[in-house]
Design a protein around this motif. Structure first.
Motif, PDB file in Angstrom:
ATOM      1  N   MET A   1     -11.596   9.452  -1.955  1.00  0.00           N
ATOM      2  CA  MET A   1     -10.397   9.195  -1.185  1.00  0.00           C
ATOM      3  C   MET A   1      -9.348  10.238  -1.572  1.00  0.00           C
ATOM      4  SD  MET A   1      -8.274   5.573  -0.930  1.00  0.00           S
ATOM      5  CE  MET A   1      -9.155   4.770   0.390  1.00  0.00           C
ATOM      6  N   LYS A   2      -8.615  10.706  -0.609  1.00  0.00           N
ATOM      7  CA  LYS A   2      -7.541  11.662  -0.834  1.00  0.00           C
ATOM      8  C   LYS A   2      -6.202  10.929  -0.838  1.00  0.00           C
ATOM      9  CE  LYS A   2     -10.031  15.480   1.243  1.00  0.00           C
ATOM     10  NZ  LYS A   2     -10.043  16.528   2.245  1.00  0.00           N
ATOM     11  N   THR A   3      -5.171  11.616  -1.303  1.00  0.00           N
ATOM     12  CA  THR A   3      -3.845  11.003  -1.350  1.00  0.00           C
ATOM     13  C   THR A   3      -3.411  10.532   0.037  1.00  0.00           C
ATOM     14  OG1 THR A   3      -3.245  12.328  -3.274  1.00  0.00           O
ATOM     15  CG2 THR A   3      -1.437  11.386  -2.008  1.00  0.00           C
ATOM     16  N   ALA A   4      -3.740  11.267   1.077  1.00  0.00           N
ATOM     17  CA  ALA A   4      -3.382  10.859   2.444  1.00  0.00           C
ATOM     18  C   ALA A   4      -4.039   9.532   2.810  1.00  0.00           C
ATOM     19  CB  ALA A   4      -3.783  11.938   3.440  1.00  0.00           C
ATOM     20  N   ASP A   5      -5.263   9.308   2.332  1.00  0.00           N
ATOM     21  CA  ASP A   5      -5.945   8.040   2.587  1.00  0.00           C
ATOM     22  C   ASP A   5      -5.281   6.896   1.820  1.00  0.00           C
ATOM     23  OD1 ASP A   5      -7.971   9.302   4.193  1.00  0.00           O
ATOM     24  OD2 ASP A   5      -8.875  10.012   2.311  1.00  0.00           O
ATOM     25  N   VAL A   6      -4.834   7.190   0.605  1.00  0.00           N
ATOM     26  CA  VAL A   6      -4.108   6.188  -0.186  1.00  0.00           C
ATOM     27  C   VAL A   6      -2.834   5.802   0.560  1.00  0.00           C
ATOM     28  CG1 VAL A   6      -2.859   5.773  -2.355  1.00  0.00           C
ATOM     29  CG2 VAL A   6      -5.070   6.962  -2.393  1.00  0.00           C
ATOM     30  N   THR A   7      -2.151   6.797   1.098  1.00  0.00           N
ATOM     31  CA  THR A   7      -0.922   6.554   1.855  1.00  0.00           C
ATOM     32  C   THR A   7      -1.185   5.607   3.022  1.00  0.00           C
ATOM     33  OG1 THR A   7      -0.026   8.710   1.240  1.00  0.00           O
ATOM     34  CG2 THR A   7       0.910   7.667   3.208  1.00  0.00           C
ATOM     35  N   LYS A   8      -2.232   5.864   3.775  1.00  0.00           N
ATOM     36  CA  LYS A   8      -2.557   5.007   4.927  1.00  0.00           C
ATOM     37  C   LYS A   8      -2.848   3.576   4.484  1.00  0.00           C
ATOM     38  CE  LYS A   8      -4.345   8.824   7.673  1.00  0.00           C
ATOM     39  NZ  LYS A   8      -5.539   9.536   8.089  1.00  0.00           N
ATOM     40  N   THR A   9      -3.571   3.424   3.400  1.00  0.00           N
ATOM     41  CA  THR A   9      -3.899   2.084   2.901  1.00  0.00           C
ATOM     42  C   THR A   9      -2.631   1.360   2.444  1.00  0.00           C
ATOM     43  OG1 THR A   9      -6.096   2.816   2.226  1.00  0.00           O
ATOM     44  CG2 THR A   9      -5.276   0.790   1.228  1.00  0.00           C
ATOM     45  N   LEU A  10      -1.757   2.060   1.736  1.00  0.00           N
ATOM     46  CA  LEU A  10      -0.504   1.437   1.295  1.00  0.00           C
ATOM     47  C   LEU A  10       0.341   1.007   2.500  1.00  0.00           C
ATOM     48  CD1 LEU A  10       0.387   3.781  -1.696  1.00  0.00           C
ATOM     49  CD2 LEU A  10      -0.181   1.341  -1.839  1.00  0.00           C
ATOM     50  N   GLU A  11       0.365   1.812   3.537  1.00  0.00           N
ATOM     51  CA  GLU A  11       1.108   1.439   4.747  1.00  0.00           C
ATOM     52  C   GLU A  11       0.543   0.161   5.360  1.00  0.00           C
ATOM     53  OE1 GLU A  11       0.849   5.076   6.994  1.00  0.00           O
ATOM     54  OE2 GLU A  11       2.680   5.885   6.088  1.00  0.00           O
ATOM     55  N   VAL A  12      -0.775   0.043   5.412  1.00  0.00           N
ATOM     56  CA  VAL A  12      -1.407  -1.166   5.946  1.00  0.00           C
ATOM     57  C   VAL A  12      -1.024  -2.390   5.102  1.00  0.00           C
ATOM     58  CG1 VAL A  12      -3.657  -2.313   6.234  1.00  0.00           C
ATOM     59  CG2 VAL A  12      -3.327   0.021   7.063  1.00  0.00           C
ATOM     60  N   LEU A  13      -0.830  -2.175   3.802  1.00  0.00           N
ATOM     61  CA  LEU A  13      -0.479  -3.268   2.891  1.00  0.00           C
ATOM     62  C   LEU A  13       1.015  -3.599   2.912  1.00  0.00           C
ATOM     63  CD1 LEU A  13      -2.715  -2.247  -0.139  1.00  0.00           C
ATOM     64  CD2 LEU A  13      -3.107  -4.131   1.478  1.00  0.00           C
ATOM     65  N   GLY A  14       1.786  -2.887   3.737  1.00  0.00           N
ATOM     66  CA  GLY A  14       3.205  -3.206   3.886  1.00  0.00           C
ATOM     67  C   GLY A  14       4.151  -2.325   3.104  1.00  0.00           C
ATOM     68  N   TRP A  15       3.645  -1.277   2.486  1.00  0.00           N
ATOM     69  CA  TRP A  15       4.493  -0.349   1.747  1.00  0.00           C
ATOM     70  C   TRP A  15       5.077   0.690   2.710  1.00  0.00           C
ATOM     71  CZ3 TRP A  15       5.233  -0.463  -3.646  1.00  0.00           C
ATOM     72  CH2 TRP A  15       4.467  -1.402  -4.342  1.00  0.00           C
ATOM     73  N   GLU A  16       6.310   1.083   2.470  1.00  0.00           N
ATOM     74  CA  GLU A  16       6.980   2.134   3.251  1.00  0.00           C
ATOM     75  C   GLU A  16       6.787   3.440   2.488  1.00  0.00           C
ATOM     76  OE1 GLU A  16      11.529   2.851   3.426  1.00  0.00           O
ATOM     77  OE2 GLU A  16      11.046   1.363   4.974  1.00  0.00           O
TER      78      GLU A  16
END
Length: 186
Positions: A1-16
């Motif tokens: 997983m790349k940092t961009a993928d982590v970002t997408k997952t965090l967004e799905v979890l409700g993180w801005e």
């Protein structure tokens, strides 16, 4: 997983999610009485990946007080910082690892004592280096410690800077007093 993928997952979890001026990734999660911040990234090794997260939290009142005192317009000022962040070294970072970091971050933040964080910052010495001077003033303002802040005004008027770093001016102290008056009335 790349940092961009982590970002997408965090967004799905409700993180801005955000990217700062040098490209570092950070994210905020809002609870009713506090905001959690994670500065995160994925580090690659020859045979593994490491998901790294540095944690802090703040309140709207503390962040706004520090921003108004310094006049810099910063949106978030950490009130409490985790001594150690989360480092997860695995063969490959997966969505479940990001979910775990999210969950652990929220649990850590819920366990922190906001009042104690304010008192810790309020107890910083006036000669504290760097941004700590603003954290000190911001905490005193949020706690409504008008007497202490007015004593700082008197000292500044008399030419005694109390050891404050050079960028702290009388205007900083004056703004802190005004905020303390506001917070003590609410």
């Amino acid at each position: 997983m790349k940092t961009a993928d982590v970002t997408k997952t965090l967004e799905v979890l409700g993180w801005e999610t955000h990217t700062d001026e040098v490209g570092d990734k950070f994210t905020h999660f809002y609870l009713p009485d506090r905001t959690i911040q994670i500065i995160y990234g994925v580090r690659k090794f020859s045979n593994a990946q490491q998901l790294e997260a540095m944690l802090s939290l703040s309140t709207d009142a503390f962040s706004k007080a520090c921003s108004e005192i310094s006049g810099d317009g910063a949106g978030y000022t950490p009130l409490i910082r985790a001594w150690k962040g989360i480092r997860m070294k695995v063969p490959e970072v997966l969505e479940e690892h990001v979910r775990q970091v999210s969950s652990e971050s929220i649990q850590w933040a819920k366990g922190q004592d906001l009042e104690a964080g304010l008192k810790t910052n309020a107890s910083l010495p006036t000669d504290a280096p760097g941004a700590r001077a603003v954290w000190h003033l911001g905490a005193l303002a949020v706690l409504g410690d008008i007497a202490r802040l007015r004593s700082y005004q008197i000292s500044f008027e008399a030419g005694d800077r109390l050891g404050f770093v050079n960028y702290v001016t009388r205007g900083y102290i004056d703004r802190a007093v005004g905020l303390a008056q506001h917070f003590s009335c609410n």
